[in-house]
Write a protein that holds these residues in place. Structure first.
Motif, PDB file in Angstrom:
ATOM      1  N   LEU A   1      74.286  21.849  54.350  1.00 33.65           N
ATOM      2  CA  LEU A   1      74.325  23.139  55.045  1.00 33.65           C
ATOM      3  C   LEU A   1      74.430  24.288  54.049  1.00 33.65           C
ATOM      4  O   LEU A   1      73.797  25.344  54.232  1.00 33.65           O
ATOM      5  CB  LEU A   1      75.501  23.159  56.018  1.00 33.65           C
ATOM      6  CG  LEU A   1      75.383  22.225  57.227  1.00 33.65           C
ATOM      7  CD1 LEU A   1      76.651  22.273  58.063  1.00 33.65           C
ATOM      8  CD2 LEU A   1      74.173  22.590  58.073  1.00 33.65           C
ATOM      9  N   GLU A   2      75.226  24.120  52.998  1.00 34.03           N
ATOM     10  CA  GLU A   2      75.344  25.176  51.993  1.00 34.03           C
ATOM     11  C   GLU A   2      74.007  25.411  51.292  1.00 34.03           C
ATOM     12  O   GLU A   2      73.619  26.559  51.048  1.00 34.03           O
ATOM     13  CB  GLU A   2      76.418  24.802  50.978  1.00 34.03           C
ATOM     14  CG  GLU A   2      77.839  24.845  51.525  1.00 34.03           C
ATOM     15  CD  GLU A   2      78.862  24.439  50.486  1.00 34.03           C
ATOM     16  OE1 GLU A   2      78.438  24.036  49.369  1.00 34.03           O
ATOM     17  OE2 GLU A   2      80.068  24.515  50.778  1.00 34.03           O
ATOM     18  N   ARG A   3      73.288  24.330  50.970  1.00 32.77           N
ATOM     19  CA  ARG A   3      71.977  24.498  50.349  1.00 32.77           C
ATOM     20  C   ARG A   3      70.994  25.159  51.309  1.00 32.77           C
ATOM     21  O   ARG A   3      70.148  25.958  50.898  1.00 32.77           O
ATOM     22  CB  ARG A   3      71.434  23.140  49.900  1.00 32.77           C
ATOM     23  CG  ARG A   3      71.990  22.656  48.587  1.00 32.77           C
ATOM     24  CD  ARG A   3      71.141  21.532  48.009  1.00 32.77           C
ATOM     25  NE  ARG A   3      71.051  20.416  48.932  1.00 32.77           N
ATOM     26  CZ  ARG A   3      71.902  19.390  48.951  1.00 32.77           C
ATOM     27  NH1 ARG A   3      72.908  19.370  48.089  1.00 32.77           N
ATOM     28  NH2 ARG A   3      71.749  18.405  49.806  1.00 32.77           N
ATOM     29  N   SER A   4      71.096  24.845  52.593  1.00 34.05           N
ATOM     30  CA  SER A   4      70.196  25.463  53.569  1.00 34.05           C
ATOM     31  C   SER A   4      70.434  26.967  53.665  1.00 34.05           C
ATOM     32  O   SER A   4      69.483  27.755  53.705  1.00 34.05           O
ATOM     33  CB  SER A   4      70.395  24.803  54.938  1.00 34.05           C
ATOM     34  OG  SER A   4      70.125  23.432  54.885  1.00 34.05           O
ATOM     35  N   VAL A   5      71.719  27.371  53.694  1.00 32.82           N
ATOM     36  CA  VAL A   5      72.029  28.805  53.762  1.00 32.82           C
ATOM     37  C   VAL A   5      71.568  29.513  52.500  1.00 32.82           C
ATOM     38  O   VAL A   5      70.989  30.620  52.551  1.00 32.82           O
ATOM     39  CB  VAL A   5      73.542  28.997  53.992  1.00 32.82           C
ATOM     40  CG1 VAL A   5      73.911  30.473  53.901  1.00 32.82           C
ATOM     41  CG2 VAL A   5      73.950  28.444  55.350  1.00 32.82           C
ATOM     42  N   ALA A   6      71.798  28.889  51.333  1.00 35.27           N
ATOM     43  CA  ALA A   6      71.357  29.508  50.074  1.00 35.27           C
ATOM     44  C   ALA A   6      69.837  29.601  50.013  1.00 35.27           C
ATOM     45  O   ALA A   6      69.281  30.610  49.545  1.00 35.27           O
ATOM     46  CB  ALA A   6      71.891  28.700  48.892  1.00 35.27           C
ATOM     47  N   LEU A   7      69.151  28.566  50.487  1.00 39.90           N
ATOM     48  CA  LEU A   7      67.694  28.606  50.497  1.00 39.90           C
ATOM     49  C   LEU A   7      67.174  29.680  51.442  1.00 39.90           C
ATOM     50  O   LEU A   7      66.217  30.402  51.117  1.00 39.90           O
ATOM     51  CB  LEU A   7      67.150  27.233  50.903  1.00 39.90           C
ATOM     52  CG  LEU A   7      65.631  27.116  51.016  1.00 39.90           C
ATOM     53  CD1 LEU A   7      64.972  27.383  49.664  1.00 39.90           C
ATOM     54  CD2 LEU A   7      65.236  25.728  51.530  1.00 39.90           C
ATOM     55  N   ALA A   8      67.795  29.824  52.609  1.00 36.44           N
ATOM     56  CA  ALA A   8      67.371  30.861  53.550  1.00 36.44           C
ATOM     57  C   ALA A   8      67.562  32.253  52.958  1.00 36.44           C
ATOM     58  O   ALA A   8      66.694  33.130  53.109  1.00 36.44           O
ATOM     59  CB  ALA A   8      68.150  30.727  54.856  1.00 36.44           C
ATOM     60  N   ALA A   9      68.689  32.477  52.273  1.00 34.24           N
ATOM     61  CA  ALA A   9      68.919  33.778  51.647  1.00 34.24           C
ATOM     62  C   ALA A   9      67.909  34.047  50.544  1.00 34.24           C
ATOM     63  O   ALA A   9      67.398  35.176  50.404  1.00 34.24           O
ATOM     64  CB  ALA A   9      70.352  33.836  51.096  1.00 34.24           C
ATOM     65  N   ALA A  10      67.597  33.032  49.741  1.00 30.78           N
ATOM     66  CA  ALA A  10      66.615  33.213  48.670  1.00 30.78           C
ATOM     67  C   ALA A  10      65.226  33.500  49.227  1.00 30.78           C
ATOM     68  O   ALA A  10      64.490  34.347  48.712  1.00 30.78           O
ATOM     69  CB  ALA A  10      66.589  31.969  47.785  1.00 30.78           C
ATOM     70  N   MET A  11      64.843  32.794  50.299  1.00 33.15           N
ATOM     71  CA  MET A  11      63.534  33.031  50.904  1.00 33.15           C
ATOM     72  C   MET A  11      63.462  34.419  51.534  1.00 33.15           C
ATOM     73  O   MET A  11      62.415  35.087  51.463  1.00 33.15           O
ATOM     74  CB  MET A  11      63.245  31.958  51.949  1.00 33.15           C
ATOM     75  CG  MET A  11      63.083  30.562  51.354  1.00 33.15           C
ATOM     76  SD  MET A  11      63.054  29.245  52.590  1.00 33.15           S
ATOM     77  CE  MET A  11      61.538  29.613  53.428  1.00 33.15           C
ATOM     78  N   GLU A  12      64.550  34.863  52.137  1.00 34.78           N
ATOM     79  CA  GLU A  12      64.568  36.209  52.709  1.00 34.78           C
ATOM     80  C   GLU A  12      64.459  37.264  51.629  1.00 34.78           C
ATOM     81  O   GLU A  12      63.756  38.276  51.785  1.00 34.78           O
ATOM     82  CB  GLU A  12      65.857  36.396  53.512  1.00 34.78           C
ATOM     83  CG  GLU A  12      66.032  37.785  54.105  1.00 34.78           C
ATOM     84  CD  GLU A  12      65.021  38.090  55.177  1.00 34.78           C
ATOM     85  OE1 GLU A  12      64.775  39.273  55.449  1.00 34.78           O
ATOM     86  OE2 GLU A  12      64.458  37.125  55.763  1.00 34.78           O
ATOM     87  N   ALA A  13      65.134  37.044  50.493  1.00 35.18           N
ATOM     88  CA  ALA A  13      65.072  38.017  49.397  1.00 35.18           C
ATOM     89  C   ALA A  13      63.678  38.088  48.786  1.00 35.18           C
ATOM     90  O   ALA A  13      63.277  39.143  48.272  1.00 35.18           O
ATOM     91  CB  ALA A  13      66.090  37.648  48.322  1.00 35.18           C
TER      92      ALA A  13
END
Length: 374
Positions: free
Chosen positions: A216-228
């Motif tokens: 879940l932590e990797r998913s949230v970090a990946l979502a933030a990186a993709m949004e940025a």
């Protein structure tokens, strides 16, 4: 005082023009998989597995995603065992006279004619199922070789713009499983060092919760990186261009399906190849037009050099030569099981399969040790 430029990093100095395009590995593996579908000879299939396994063993990267070859090999063995189980439990249409054993047969109603549960199991039926399952197992191992040799992150950069969103989803799916396996191994090793159980239901629950939390932590970090990075944002495209793109893509895919069907049937041998080529051309044109919706740049794109042509060409040559051999001498590539005969190794197709080893000698190992982390 001498002036010099900045020193190259550990990956930049060895990479550059020597890096192999990841698409070449996929074309090589797909060529071997296509060759596997043209034969049921276990000796030729074993050569295909051995050739792809040798290339993976000598050129696999130490990255986590490269460890998927073992998982694909285990899946291939499972597929083979399941095929044998179904042939044993549900019977086989292959007639046979060499009875190995007899299972208790379950009576079925009259509307289930042609289906049986249990009964006589013959050597011919098991051998036919083994040949059929080994063909599918070889195909899975060839796909696993491509996953172990081609970096998903580098392959994503090479996709056309129209497939970027789909490619991101596939890359995330391909990289999630290796990281998950690595987390499980790390947590089980930590529990063993602390003297705590790592097996059984209790160990599974106590290991599964930290693994789920890390995912879940990797998913949230990946979502933030993709949004940025602006993932999902598309450029404005005129309506006629969108309609033309849809028509070309759908028409091209229909043409590919119709052409493939024509090549596989005797009646469509005249129109199969032209329709297939037209469908591929239309689909490629649609993908190129569709790329206008996703304007993006590529940082240090992977070049397609001589080594990439050699790797991709070796897989295509194996597929073409085995298809030609299957058309000229089908008995050599499809050994019979009634009556029971030992399969023979045809010299010509075996020499063609050995072309799959060309990447092991044409691609230096140093070009594969510099894969970028995903």
């Amino acid at each position: 005082m001498s002036r010099s430029g900045p020193a190259a990093g550990p990956g930049r100095g060895r990479r550059g023009a020597a890096a192999l395009h990841p698409g070449a590995w996929w074309l090589w593996a797909l060529g071997l998989g296509t060759a596997a579908t043209r034969t049921t000879n276990p000796l030729l299939l074993a050569l295909l597995v051995a050739g792809s396994g040798y290339v993976v063993a000598t050129h696999r990267s130490p990255a986590p995603w490269a460890r998927s070859y073992t998982a694909f090999a285990k899946l291939a063995v499972a597929v083979l065992l399941v095929r044998l189980f179904f042939a044993t439990a549900l019977g086989s249409p292959i007639p046979g006279t060499h009875t190995l054993f007899t299972l208790p047969e379950v009576p079925l109603p009259h509307w289930a004619q042609g289906i049986r549960l249990g009964g006589r199991v013959t050597a011919e039926a098991l051998l036919f199922a083994a040949y059929d399952g080994l063909k599918l197992a070889t195909l899975l191992i060839c796909v696993g070789a491509a996953n172990a040799l081609a970096a998903p992150s580098r392959l994503l950069k090479s996709l056309p713009g129209a497939l970027y969103e789909v490619g991101v989803a596939v890359v995330v799916a391909l990289t999630f499983a290796p990281h998950l396996v690595a987390d499980v191994r790390r947590l089980r090793a930590a529990r063993r060092l602390r003297g705590r159980p790592d097996r059984g239901l209790r160990g599974l629950l106590q290991v599964g919760l930290p693994v789920l939390e890390g995912a879940l932590e990797r998913s949230v970090a990946l979502a933030a990186a993709m949004e940025a990075r602006g993932y999902g944002r598309t450029a404005a495209v005129a309506a006629p261009v969108r309609r033309t793109t849809t028509a070309l893509t759908l028409g091209g895919l229909l043409g590919v399906c119709a052409g493939t069907y024509g090549l596989l049937t005797a009646e469509g041998g005249t129109y199969g190849l032209p329709v297939l080529l037209l469908g591929v051309a239309a689909a490629l044109a649609g993908l190129r037009l569709g790329g206008r919706r996703s304007p993006r740049t590529r940082y240090r794109p992977d070049p397609w050099g001589v080594r990439a042509w050699l790797v991709a060409g070796s897989g295509a040559a194996v597929a073409a030569l085995l298809a030609l051999a299957a058309a000229r001498d089908p008995a050599a590539l499809h050994p019979g099981v009634v009556p029971l005969v030992a399969p023979e190794l045809p010299v010509g197709p075996a020499a063609a399969v050995l072309l799959a080893l060309l990447p092991a000698f044409a691609v230096p190992k140093a070009t594969l040790e510099t894969e970028e982390p995903s």
